[in-house]
Design a protein around this motif. Structure first.
Motif, mmCIF file in Angstrom:
data_model
loop_
_atom_site.group_PDB
_atom_site.id
_atom_site.type_symbol
_atom_site.label_atom_id
_atom_site.label_comp_id
_atom_site.label_asym_id
_atom_site.label_seq_id
_atom_site.Cartn_x
_atom_site.Cartn_y
_atom_site.Cartn_z
ATOM 1 N N ARG A 54 0.812 -1.225 0.000
ATOM 2 C CA ARG A 54 0.000 0.000 0.000
ATOM 3 C C ARG A 54 0.841 1.267 0.000
ATOM 4 O O ARG A 54 0.308 2.369 -0.179
ATOM 5 N N THR A 55 2.151 1.138 0.241
ATOM 6 C CA THR A 55 3.010 2.326 0.202
ATOM 7 C C THR A 55 3.349 2.710 -1.226
ATOM 8 O O THR A 55 3.871 3.810 -1.456
ATOM 9 N N GLY A 56 3.069 1.818 -2.192
ATOM 10 C CA GLY A 56 3.343 2.123 -3.586
ATOM 11 C C GLY A 56 4.651 1.515 -4.059
ATOM 12 O O GLY A 56 5.547 1.234 -3.255
ATOM 13 N N PRO A 57 4.772 1.281 -5.349
ATOM 14 C CA PRO A 57 5.947 0.583 -5.888
ATOM 15 C C PRO A 57 7.262 1.319 -5.643
ATOM 16 O O PRO A 57 8.274 0.698 -5.316
ATOM 17 N N ASP A 58 7.270 2.646 -5.782
ATOM 18 C CA ASP A 58 8.521 3.385 -5.600
ATOM 19 C C ASP A 58 8.952 3.373 -4.135
ATOM 20 O O ASP A 58 10.120 3.107 -3.820
ATOM 21 N N ASN A 59 7.998 3.653 -3.246
ATOM 22 C CA ASN A 59 8.325 3.639 -1.812
ATOM 23 C C ASN A 59 8.757 2.247 -1.358
ATOM 24 O O ASN A 59 9.677 2.093 -0.549
ATOM 25 N N MET A 60 8.096 1.213 -1.894
ATOM 26 C CA MET A 60 8.441 -0.140 -1.497
ATOM 27 C C MET A 60 9.861 -0.500 -1.914
ATOM 28 O O MET A 60 10.600 -1.129 -1.161
ATOM 29 N N ARG A 61 10.258 -0.086 -3.113
ATOM 30 C CA ARG A 61 11.628 -0.370 -3.561
ATOM 31 C C ARG A 61 12.651 0.334 -2.668
ATOM 32 O O ARG A 61 13.700 -0.232 -2.347
ATOM 33 N N ARG A 62 12.363 1.553 -2.275
ATOM 34 C CA ARG A 62 13.288 2.303 -1.405
ATOM 35 C C ARG A 62 13.376 1.668 -0.016
ATOM 36 O O ARG A 62 14.463 1.577 0.570
ATOM 37 N N VAL A 63 12.214 1.222 0.494
ATOM 38 C CA VAL A 63 12.215 0.567 1.806
ATOM 39 C C VAL A 63 13.005 -0.733 1.746
ATOM 40 O O VAL A 63 13.819 -1.036 2.640
ATOM 41 N N LYS A 64 12.802 -1.508 0.700
ATOM 42 C CA LYS A 64 13.527 -2.781 0.572
ATOM 43 C C LYS A 64 15.036 -2.556 0.471
ATOM 44 O O LYS A 64 15.828 -3.316 1.049
ATOM 45 N N ALA A 65 15.434 -1.531 -0.269
ATOM 46 C CA ALA A 65 16.862 -1.244 -0.407
ATOM 47 C C ALA A 65 17.475 -0.931 0.956
ATOM 48 O O ALA A 65 18.574 -1.390 1.289
ATOM 49 N N LYS A 66 16.751 -0.165 1.758
ATOM 50 C CA LYS A 66 17.250 0.174 3.102
ATOM 51 C C LYS A 66 17.313 -1.068 3.984
ATOM 52 O O LYS A 66 18.292 -1.269 4.724
ATOM 53 N N LEU A 67 16.289 -1.895 3.897
ATOM 54 C CA LEU A 67 16.249 -3.110 4.720
ATOM 55 C C LEU A 67 17.376 -4.081 4.338
ATOM 56 O O LEU A 67 17.954 -4.733 5.214
ATOM 57 N N ARG A 68 17.681 -4.187 3.053
ATOM 58 C CA ARG A 68 18.776 -5.074 2.627
ATOM 59 C C ARG A 68 20.108 -4.599 3.214
ATOM 60 O O ARG A 68 20.937 -5.404 3.661
ATOM 61 N N GLU A 69 20.312 -3.304 3.187
ATOM 62 C CA GLU A 69 21.551 -2.756 3.736
ATOM 63 C C GLU A 69 21.646 -3.019 5.242
ATOM 64 O O GLU A 69 22.707 -3.411 5.752
ATOM 65 N N LEU A 70 20.537 -2.803 5.945
ATOM 66 C CA LEU A 70 20.537 -3.032 7.397
ATOM 67 C C LEU A 70 20.742 -4.505 7.726
ATOM 68 O O LEU A 70 21.488 -4.846 8.653
ATOM 69 N N LYS A 71 20.089 -5.371 6.966
ATOM 70 C CA LYS A 71 20.248 -6.806 7.215
ATOM 71 C C LYS A 71 21.698 -7.236 7.008
ATOM 72 O O LYS A 71 22.255 -8.025 7.789
ATOM 73 N N SER A 72 22.317 -6.713 5.949
ATOM 74 C CA SER A 72 23.709 -7.055 5.674
ATOM 75 C C SER A 72 24.609 -6.627 6.831
ATOM 76 O O SER A 72 25.500 -7.377 7.252
ATOM 77 N N LEU A 73 24.365 -5.446 7.378
ATOM 78 C CA LEU A 73 25.170 -4.972 8.511
ATOM 79 C C LEU A 73 24.917 -5.810 9.755
ATOM 80 O O LEU A 73 25.846 -6.125 10.510
ATOM 81 N N LEU A 74 23.661 -6.179 9.973
ATOM 82 C CA LEU A 74 23.336 -6.999 11.141
ATOM 83 C C LEU A 74 24.034 -8.364 11.063
ATOM 84 O O LEU A 74 24.589 -8.845 12.045
ATOM 85 N N VAL A 75 24.002 -8.959 9.865
ATOM 86 C CA VAL A 75 24.648 -10.268 9.692
ATOM 87 C C VAL A 75 26.158 -10.133 9.868
ATOM 88 O O VAL A 75 26.806 -10.970 10.502
ATOM 89 N N ASP A 76 26.730 -9.066 9.317
ATOM 90 C CA ASP A 76 28.181 -8.845 9.436
ATOM 91 C C ASP A 76 28.584 -8.639 10.895
ATOM 92 O O ASP A 76 29.730 -8.945 11.263
ATOM 93 N N ASN A 77 27.686 -8.102 11.691
ATOM 94 C CA ASN A 77 27.978 -7.859 13.100
ATOM 95 C C ASN A 77 27.589 -9.041 13.990
ATOM 96 O O ASN A 77 27.575 -8.922 15.212
ATOM 97 N N GLY A 78 27.247 -10.148 13.380
ATOM 98 C CA GLY A 78 26.979 -11.374 14.142
ATOM 99 C C GLY A 78 25.575 -11.506 14.672
ATOM 100 O O GLY A 78 25.307 -12.355 15.530
ATOM 101 N N TYR A 79 24.642 -10.695 14.162
ATOM 102 C CA TYR A 79 23.262 -10.820 14.632
ATOM 103 C C TYR A 79 22.489 -11.803 13.769
ATOM 104 O O TYR A 79 22.833 -12.074 12.651
#
Length: 280
Positions: free
Chosen positions: A255-280
């Motif tokens: 419901r946030t729309g295709p553009d907003n969803m892509r931006r949110v996913k990009a941010k989440l991928r970056e955060l997940k990568s950092l969390l995994v790199d930090n052992g979470y």
């Protein structure tokens, strides 16, 4: 050379001299057998004094040259340990911590400044469980604009204006530095874990719950627009059964729309990568 050292060096010489003197005295004074002695002409007695050998002249060893000891440099004392300031877990402290890692002026406007840790834990836990958190537990203020649709060809479609109401939230999310967010999570992780132990599974680390929630949102499919919906007199639903059967968090992200969803996913991928790199 010290007196004690000199005495130790001369001691053997004194011992030898003493032994010689004792032997000489013993020979002169030891009584002999009484036997008649032959007559001899009287002669002047000859003074026979025992000859005492003079000991070798003792030459003391030369005194050692003085050794100069270089002065030891003074070592600077270790600094006194500084007690860390107690962690500010108040809502005001958390809001300030978030504002410090964002350049967005919407942080204080869009984030609910009440029970932030609990709201965060409840929302993430619900998303990981394919559910939406109750509105009163979401850590974000509700959008000011309402959901809008338009009618065309006897069908209802999501109006693009509905997507724009979520754009400020996405921009605020993007304004946070990723590493600073992970550092902030690490700083408050004990408080966050304690809150999760109260409402979730005490044996499970909250960091894994957070990664599950991120994966849940990343699995949201991208769909072409416009998106058809229909009303069942209670709420609008997706006309496509595949979309309607998605989890509640995934449908909300759609419901946030295709553009907003892509931006949110990009941010989440970056955060997940950092969390995994930090052992979470």
């Amino acid at each position: 050379m010290s007196d004690n050292s000199e005495k130790k060096t001369l001691a053997p010489h004194f011992l030898i001299i003493a032994v010689i003197v004792v032997v000489i005295i013993a020979v002169l004074l030891w009584p002999s057998k009484e036997t008649p002695a032959p007559a001899v002409e009287e002669t002047q007695p000859v003074d026979t004094q025992p000859v005492v050998e003079e000991p070798d002249t003792f030459i003391p060893a030369p005194a050692p040259e003085p050794v100069e000891i270089e002065p030891v440099e003074e070592v600077a004392p270790l600094p006194e340990p500084v007690e860390p300031e107690p962690l500010d877990v108040s809502d005001e402290g958390l809001e300030k911590a978030l504002s410090d890692i964002s350049d967005s002026e919407d942080v204080n406007r869009l984030i609910v400044n009440e029970g932030l840790i609990q709201r965060f834990v409840v929302t993430v836990t619900n998303v990981a469980n394919d559910q939406m958190a109750p509105a009163q537990q979401v850590p974000l203020a509700a959008p000011e604009q309402s959901f809008r649709i338009y009618r065309q060809a006897d069908k209802e479609w999501i109006d693009a204006a509905s997507y724009k109401r979520y754009t400020p939230y996405v921009a605020m999310l993007e304004s946070f530095d990723n590493e600073a967010l992970v550092t902030l999570f690490d700083k408050y992780k004990d408080e966050i874990q304690a809150k999760y132990d109260e409402i979730g599974d005490p044996g499970q680390p909250f960091s894994s719950v957070m990664v599950d929630a991120i994966d849940q949102l990343l699995d949201t499919p991208e769909v072409p627009v416009p998106v058809e919906v229909y009303s069942d007199s209670v709420a609008y639903k997706f006309a496509d059964p595949k979309l309607e059967n998605l989890s509640a968090p995934q449908k909300q992200l759609l419901r946030t729309g295709p553009d907003n969803m892509r931006r949110v996913k990009a941010k989440l991928r970056e955060l997940k990568s950092l969390l995994v790199d930090n052992g979470y």
